[in-house]
Design a protein around this motif. Sequence first.
Motif, PDB file in Angstrom:
ATOM      1  N   ARG A 101       0.805  -1.224   0.000  1.00 48.22           N
ATOM      2  CA  ARG A 101       0.000   0.000   0.000  1.00 48.22           C
ATOM      3  C   ARG A 101       0.832   1.265   0.000  1.00 48.22           C
ATOM      4  O   ARG A 101       0.302   2.359  -0.203  1.00 48.22           O
ATOM      5  CB  ARG A 101      -0.914   0.037   1.236  1.00 48.22           C
ATOM      6  N   MET A 102       2.119   1.158   0.202  1.00 45.73           N
ATOM      7  CA  MET A 102       2.935   2.353   0.409  1.00 45.73           C
ATOM      8  C   MET A 102       3.203   3.082  -0.903  1.00 45.73           C
ATOM      9  O   MET A 102       3.642   2.492  -1.880  1.00 45.73           O
ATOM     10  CB  MET A 102       4.232   1.982   1.113  1.00 45.73           C
ATOM     11  N   MET A 103       2.907   4.385  -0.878  1.00 42.97           N
ATOM     12  CA  MET A 103       3.108   5.221  -2.062  1.00 42.97           C
ATOM     13  C   MET A 103       4.101   6.338  -1.760  1.00 42.97           C
ATOM     14  O   MET A 103       3.933   7.105  -0.811  1.00 42.97           O
ATOM     15  CB  MET A 103       1.791   5.838  -2.544  1.00 42.97           C
ATOM     16  N   PHE A 104       5.119   6.416  -2.595  1.00 45.49           N
ATOM     17  CA  PHE A 104       6.117   7.479  -2.514  1.00 45.49           C
ATOM     18  C   PHE A 104       5.829   8.469  -3.654  1.00 45.49           C
ATOM     19  O   PHE A 104       5.152   8.131  -4.622  1.00 45.49           O
ATOM     20  CB  PHE A 104       7.516   6.888  -2.625  1.00 45.49           C
ATOM     21  N   TRP A 105       6.355   9.667  -3.546  1.00 43.69           N
ATOM     22  CA  TRP A 105       6.082  10.651  -4.593  1.00 43.69           C
ATOM     23  C   TRP A 105       7.232  11.652  -4.679  1.00 43.69           C
ATOM     24  O   TRP A 105       8.008  11.825  -3.734  1.00 43.69           O
ATOM     25  CB  TRP A 105       4.765  11.390  -4.325  1.00 43.69           C
ATOM     26  N   SER A 106       7.306  12.311  -5.823  1.00 38.23           N
ATOM     27  CA  SER A 106       8.286  13.386  -6.021  1.00 38.23           C
ATOM     28  C   SER A 106       7.706  14.378  -7.020  1.00 38.23           C
ATOM     29  O   SER A 106       7.400  14.026  -8.152  1.00 38.23           O
ATOM     30  CB  SER A 106       9.609  12.822  -6.542  1.00 38.23           C
ATOM     31  N   LYS A 107       7.521  15.608  -6.564  1.00 33.74           N
ATOM     32  CA  LYS A 107       6.931  16.688  -7.369  1.00 33.74           C
ATOM     33  C   LYS A 107       5.500  16.353  -7.806  1.00 33.74           C
ATOM     34  O   LYS A 107       5.025  16.866  -8.818  1.00 33.74           O
ATOM     35  CB  LYS A 107       7.795  16.967  -8.609  1.00 33.74           C
ATOM     36  N   THR A 108       4.811  15.522  -7.049  1.00 31.53           N
ATOM     37  CA  THR A 108       3.419  15.169  -7.361  1.00 31.53           C
ATOM     38  C   THR A 108       2.596  15.093  -6.073  1.00 31.53           C
ATOM     39  O   THR A 108       1.661  14.301  -5.985  1.00 31.53           O
ATOM     40  CB  THR A 108       3.341  13.799  -8.085  1.00 31.53           C
ATOM     41  N   LYS A 109       2.916  15.909  -5.084  1.00 31.56           N
ATOM     42  CA  LYS A 109       2.293  15.769  -3.773  1.00 31.56           C
ATOM     43  C   LYS A 109       0.774  15.845  -3.827  1.00 31.56           C
ATOM     44  O   LYS A 109       0.085  14.983  -3.263  1.00 31.56           O
ATOM     45  CB  LYS A 109       2.819  16.840  -2.811  1.00 31.56           C
ATOM     46  N   ASP A 110       0.230  16.846  -4.489  1.00 26.50           N
ATOM     47  CA  ASP A 110      -1.223  17.020  -4.492  1.00 26.50           C
ATOM     48  C   ASP A 110      -1.936  15.823  -5.111  1.00 26.50           C
ATOM     49  O   ASP A 110      -2.952  15.348  -4.573  1.00 26.50           O
ATOM     50  CB  ASP A 110      -1.597  18.303  -5.243  1.00 26.50           C
ATOM     51  N   VAL A 111      -1.417  15.334  -6.231  1.00 24.54           N
ATOM     52  CA  VAL A 111      -2.043  14.193  -6.902  1.00 24.54           C
ATOM     53  C   VAL A 111      -1.956  12.952  -6.016  1.00 24.54           C
ATOM     54  O   VAL A 111      -2.932  12.201  -5.865  1.00 24.54           O
ATOM     55  CB  VAL A 111      -1.367  13.917  -8.264  1.00 24.54           C
ATOM     56  N   ALA A 112      -0.783  12.729  -5.425  1.00 25.22           N
ATOM     57  CA  ALA A 112      -0.589  11.553  -4.569  1.00 25.22           C
ATOM     58  C   ALA A 112      -1.498  11.607  -3.345  1.00 25.22           C
ATOM     59  O   ALA A 112      -2.111  10.603  -2.962  1.00 25.22           O
ATOM     60  CB  ALA A 112       0.870  11.462  -4.140  1.00 25.22           C
ATOM     61  N   GLN A 113      -1.616  12.794  -2.727  1.00 27.41           N
ATOM     62  CA  GLN A 113      -2.462  12.917  -1.539  1.00 27.41           C
ATOM     63  C   GLN A 113      -3.935  12.740  -1.884  1.00 27.41           C
ATOM     64  O   GLN A 113      -4.691  12.118  -1.119  1.00 27.41           O
ATOM     65  CB  GLN A 113      -2.250  14.270  -0.864  1.00 27.41           C
ATOM     66  N   ASP A 114      -4.350  13.279  -3.020  1.00 22.31           N
ATOM     67  CA  ASP A 114      -5.748  13.115  -3.435  1.00 22.31           C
ATOM     68  C   ASP A 114      -6.077  11.639  -3.644  1.00 22.31           C
ATOM     69  O   ASP A 114      -7.141  11.162  -3.230  1.00 22.31           O
ATOM     70  CB  ASP A 114      -6.006  13.893  -4.733  1.00 22.31           C
ATOM     71  N   LEU A 115      -5.172  10.934  -4.282  1.00 17.94           N
ATOM     72  CA  LEU A 115      -5.398   9.516  -4.539  1.00 17.94           C
ATOM     73  C   LEU A 115      -5.436   8.716  -3.243  1.00 17.94           C
ATOM     74  O   LEU A 115      -6.302   7.853  -3.043  1.00 17.94           O
ATOM     75  CB  LEU A 115      -4.312   8.969  -5.476  1.00 17.94           C
ATOM     76  N   ALA A 116      -4.506   9.028  -2.337  1.00 17.98           N
ATOM     77  CA  ALA A 116      -4.446   8.305  -1.057  1.00 17.98           C
ATOM     78  C   ALA A 116      -5.681   8.581  -0.199  1.00 17.98           C
ATOM     79  O   ALA A 116      -6.110   7.725   0.575  1.00 17.98           O
ATOM     80  CB  ALA A 116      -3.177   8.696  -0.305  1.00 17.98           C
TER      81      ALA A 116
END
Length: 256
Positions: A101-116
């Motif tokens: 389930r772990m998701m990392f991100w780089s320069k995509t914080k808003d998209v990653a947080q919305d998805l999570a």
Amino acid sequence: MESGEIRGSRKKSRRLCCIVAVLAVVLLLIIAIALGVSLSRRGNEFKNTFMQRCEKFEGYNCTEIWDAFQKAYVDRDQCDVPPEAYDSLIEAAPLETSCNRMMFWSKTKDVAQDLAAKGDCFLTVERTLLGSVLDGLTWCGKRGSDETLTTGCPEWNECVKNPVRSFWNRVSAAFGDAACGDVTAMLNASIPTPFDPKSIFASIEVKRFKSSKVKKLDIVLVTEMNSVTNCTNKSLQDLQNMLDKGIIYSCLEVQK
């Protein structure tokens, strides 16, 4: 003018100067007290926010977590708080393992947080206890004080060992250590180097992935109309070469 009048005028002038001086001192004291009250209020607001966010997570002693947090930066130079200063905090609120389930991100914080936030499929570091509690906040201390300050703190790039930057470096290392199973990383296709070697993901998190725990790394490359790269980007090849031997790599381009 008679000499008596001159002496009287001088006395009045001295008296006026004394009154002005006293008023100036009183004004400075009022300003100092008001400033102290304001800083104290801001510190209390910060603690209240910390505690309120922490208490949303069950099974943790938020008072102990707050105490461990403060010990990292109070009474310290604002540019001399290394990541390891937060070791006690990580011990007080260890990251729970959440395989696949772990998701990392780089320069995509808003998209990653919305998805999570949309379901229970992904977990970002900002949705762990410590990440959630401190996301979007600024703090620091100063020599000779046990206060938590929220203004006048160093900017992210002002110095390497500032309290906020060191915290995120340390909690990201812990998040990387906890990675297991199939891991997802969301990167940005709108920049020339989606896998930026200076990013936290490249410089800290990926280096903690071990093939004994992580089976696969799925790269989700977020594309837009102005995207300048794709899954063949050289930096992504560098990422593959950096992975611990045995970790399977995949890349998928997904339009935002």
